[in-house]
Every structure is written in structure tokens, then in C-alpha cells.
Design an enzyme around this catalytic site. Structure first.
Site, PDB file in Angstrom:
ATOM      1  CG  ASP A  92      -2.051   0.767   1.094  1.00 19.11           C
ATOM      2  OD1 ASP A  92      -2.154   1.696  -0.271  1.00 19.11           O
ATOM      3  OD2 ASP A  92      -3.006   0.862   1.807  1.00 19.11           O
ATOM      4  CB  SER A  93       0.497   4.392  -1.961  1.00 15.32           C
ATOM      5  OG  SER A  93      -0.910   4.459  -1.338  1.00 15.32           O
ATOM      6  CE1 TYR A  96      -8.059   3.878   5.486  1.00 13.61           C
ATOM      7  CE2 TYR A  96      -6.466   2.146   6.429  1.00 13.61           C
ATOM      8  CZ  TYR A  96      -7.636   2.695   6.065  1.00 13.61           C
ATOM      9  OH  TYR A  96      -8.708   2.135   7.051  1.00 13.61           O
ATOM     10  CD  GLN A 194     -10.068   6.751  -1.910  1.00 12.34           C
ATOM     11  OE1 GLN A 194     -11.280   6.884  -1.302  1.00 12.34           O
ATOM     12  NE2 GLN A 194      -9.237   5.971  -1.660  1.00 12.34           N
ATOM     13  CG  ASP A 271      -5.753  -5.317   2.564  1.00 11.23           C
ATOM     14  OD1 ASP A 271      -6.501  -4.699   1.431  1.00 11.23           O
ATOM     15  OD2 ASP A 271      -5.464  -4.925   3.524  1.00 11.23           O
ATOM     16  CG  HIS A 340      -8.230 -20.793  13.124  1.00 14.27           C
ATOM     17  ND1 HIS A 340      -8.796 -22.102  12.525  1.00 14.27           N
ATOM     18  CD2 HIS A 340      -9.305 -20.005  13.147  1.00 14.27           C
ATOM     19  CE1 HIS A 340     -10.184 -21.783  12.263  1.00 14.27           C
ATOM     20  NE2 HIS A 340     -10.394 -20.755  12.724  1.00 14.27           N
TER      21      HIS A 340
END
Ligand code: PRF
Length: 376
Positions: A92-93, A96, A194, A271, A340
Site C-alpha cells: 500500500d502506498s 491511508y 475514491q 486484504d 487458524h
């Protein structure tokens, strides 16, 4: 980047495909475990590859820039070498993470000035810097620098942030094309849609991003506190515009039910920190439903962690043993729960693949959404 669609569901928009990277083939729909600081918290690379069978993991530019710093990563020969992970990585850039972690930040047309969350030093992150850092890190898929707005957010601000994200995308593309990759293999840049929770802005952003003709496309700004129905509505409208021939990545989503619903809308990649973060608090996602392993009701339950035994570890330990580890605050408890939960998420997307190929996805998805959402 080769993206080959192998099956499309005839009722929903779900599809099965493969994505080729220099570090292996990714079977979609896929879930990418989050490895913020060059590790998946509590999980060895060996377990990640062999037990969980993750095909791609996520790293964060913001965190790696602060620690250990990209000079160290470059000296190691890139993130794959540094962390001993030879399968695919997406980074990721950083935008965020600046919004969610830094207390003090200022957004201008140039970029984002922020105080880091570790020692308070000031930095300037721009589209050019974000691309340069990701070049040094060497992920197979890199993300454009964007502004992710909170929910709720007024129309005018949402519109301005979307336009800024579009301007920044132009600069990211230019920067990306200005230098060859550092490590001799291709890095693929994904732009980010966006537009907040406004359908017209979402459509405008999706069209803009489609025109850039990148190798894949991402949907950002969702799962930031809005109702799930609104997230589905936005995802659906964006998926209807983004090209079918390219992978679609929904950033930071979500619960097992969110993932199944968004696979049905045509999303290929996901993700989320949820499986690992919640595992460390004793929350297990299982094929039968959600288990709070700290609950007294499991004290003498010697059944395996997941009745379906989806991951090797599920068959090795009982609920009673795992509860004991949590109650005694033993490190191994958090590790087992993390393995798990990730194993379960990867199992779930593999099941979705199978069902799409068999032509039974829609019905299976509806049953599974109910099952995985119930608390046991
Ligand atoms: N932008 C970026 N990363 C992200 C998001 C975003 O909007 C989200 C939103 N759920 C998660 N991660 N760059």
C-alpha cells in the site's frame, strides 16, 4: 500482467482467474494477509506458505519507510529477500496509513506533511515519494497515492479528495514510467477509485481510473465505518464500470461475510487486518461461525479448533487447550489463533473459487454468509 479469467458465475458477477507475477501465480478470488512491518504478526513465513498457503501478502510503505527504512531494504535486495518471502507482495502506498495513524497531518496539492507515530518527526509524502519508496521496497504490485476520506464526509470534500486522488494518480504514473524497476522484475501500479459514499462521484472516479489503462484497479475509501449495505452498493456500482478484463482489488475488506458478498459483486482481491488482529484478542473465524475462545464455555471442549479442520493447525489443538493459552496469556495462543484465522480466510476464498467453477456459488454463498456470521 497476465490476468486470465477461467470461469464466470452465471447468476452473480463472481469470477475465477489467475494473475501472473514474477513471484508466482495468484489464484483469484484471493485474500492477502497483512504483513505491515515485513512480517505477518505471529506467523512464520514457513507456516504462511505451507499451512496457510498464502500466494500474496501485503506490506505497508508508511511503516517500512519509518522502520527499518528503505535503505536497509534496498541493501537486502528488496523486501522479498529482506523477509525471506519468495511469493508475491503488494504494498500500500502510505497515504491511508498516514490518515489513520498520524495525529498531525496536512494535505495539500503537493502531498501530505505528517508527524510520524513513533517519534513525532515530520515528513512529506508525495505521489513521487510514494512511488520511489515502493520501487525500493520492490513489491510486485504497488499502489497509487490517494486520499482516503472518513465516513461520513460531505459531498464537497469527497469531490475535492477524489479530484486530488486523480491528480496524484497522473503524477504516480509519470514517476513510475520515469525509471526502470530496481530489481529486474516488473512492478504493476494499481490506481485507486475514491468518491466516498456518493454514487455519481464513484462512477466519475471509476471512469477516470479505467481510462488510465493500468494493469489492475483498486477500490478505496470503503469499510471506513459506513453501513455494510452502503459499501456493497458503492462496490457494485464501481465494479459495473471497471473493466472486466483486469483484476479488481477492494482495499481493507473485511469480515468473511463482506468478502463473500463482494466476490459476488466481481471483486478479485482483498486484504484486511481483521483475521490477525482479532486472533490476538481471541476471536476465531471458523467454518461453523465466530468463536470467542476466551469464553468459559470452551474450558472443557476438546473438539478441534475448526470442525472442518481447514488448516493443519485446526487438527492439532483443541478449543480447551487454545482457551487455556489465552487465559494464561501465553504467546503461543495468539500464534495458533492467527494461523487458524488466516488459514480459514484462505480456505474460504478457495472454496468460493471451487463453487464458482462448479456453477453453485450463489446458493453456497448465501448459506455460508449466514453460517460464518453467527456467534457460537
Ligand atoms: N486507500 C489506500 N489504502 C487503503 C484504503 C484506501 O482507501 C482502505 C480503505 N478501506 C484500506 N487501505 N491507499
Amino acid at each position: 500482467m497476465r490476468f486470465v479469467i477461467e470461469a464466470i458465475d452465471n447468476i452473480t458477477n463472481a469470477r475465477v482467474a489467475t494473475l501472473e507475477t514474477e513471484h508466482g501465480r495468484i489464484h483469484t478470488p484471493i485474500f492477502m494477509p497483512v504483513g505491515t512491518l515485513a512480517n505477518i504478526k505471529g506467523v512464520h513465513q514457513h507456516e504462511l506458505a505451507n499451512d496457510i498457503n498464502a500466494e500474496i501478502i501485503l506490506g505497508n510503505t508508511y511503516h517500512l519507510f519509518l522502520r527499518p527504512g528503505v535503505t536497509t531494504i534496498e541493501k537486502a535486495g528488496g523486501l522479498h529477500h529482506f523477509m525471506n518471502w519468495n511469493r508475491a507482495i503488494l504494498t500500500d502506498s502510505g497515504g491511508y496509513q498516514v490518515y489513520s495513524l498520524s495525529k498531525s497531518r496536512k494535505i495539500t496539492e503537493e502531498g501530505v506533511t505528517f508527524k510520524n507515530h513513533i517519534n513525532g518527526d515530520r515528513h512529506l509524502l508525495t505521489p513521487e515519494v510514494a512511488i520511489d519508496l515502493q520501487r525500493s521496497i520492490g513489491a510486485d504490485i504497488i499502489m497509487a497515492f490517494d486520499e482516503c476520506i472518513p465516513y461520513p464526509c460531505e459531498y464537497d470534500y469527497s469531490s475535492r479528495a477524489m479530484r486530488l486522488t486523480h491528480h496524484w494518480l497522473e503524477r504516480c504514473i509519470k514517476k513510475k514510467n520515469s525509471k526502470p524497476p530496481l530489481y529486474g522484475y516488473q512492478q504493476y501500479l494499481f490506481p485507486i477509485v475514491q468518491g466516498g459514499t456518493y454514487s455519481d462521484l464513484r462512477a466519475q472516479s471509476a471512469r477516470y481510473i479505467t481510462e488510465k489503462d493500468c494493469h489492475g484497479n483498486a477500490i478505496g475509501g470503503l469499510s471506513v465505518g459506513e453501513p455494510a449495505e452502503l459499501m456493497y452498493e458503492m462496490t457494485e456500482s464501481v465494479c459495473n464500470i471497471l473493466p472486466k478484463s483486469k483484476p479488481r482489488y477492494l482495499m481493507g475488506v473485511g469480515t468473511p461475510a463482506n468478502i463473500l458478498e463482494c466476490i459476488a459483486l466481481g471483486v478479485d482481491m482483498f486484504d484486511c487486518v481483521m483475521p490477525t488482529r482479532n486472533a490476538r484478542n481471541g476471536m476465531l473465524f471458523t467454518s461453523q461461525g465466530i468463536v470467542n475462545i476466551k469464553n468459559k464455555k470452551w474450558a472443557n471442549d476438546f473438539s478441534q479448533i475448526d470442525e472442518n479442520g481447514v488448516t493443519v493447525i485446526d487438527r492439532q489443538y483443541s478449543k480447551a487447550y487454545l482457551r487455556h493459552l489465552f487465559v494464561a496469556n501465553e504467546m503461543l495462543g495468539k500464534q495458533i489463533a492467527s494461523i487458524h484465522n488466516l488459514g480459514f480466510y484462505l480456505w474460504l476464498v478457495r472454496q468460493a473459487r471451487k463453487q464458482i467453477i462448479q456453477g453453485t456459488f450463489g446458493k453456497w454463498k448465501n448459506q455460508m454468509v449466514k453460517k460464518v456470521s453467527q456467534r457460537l
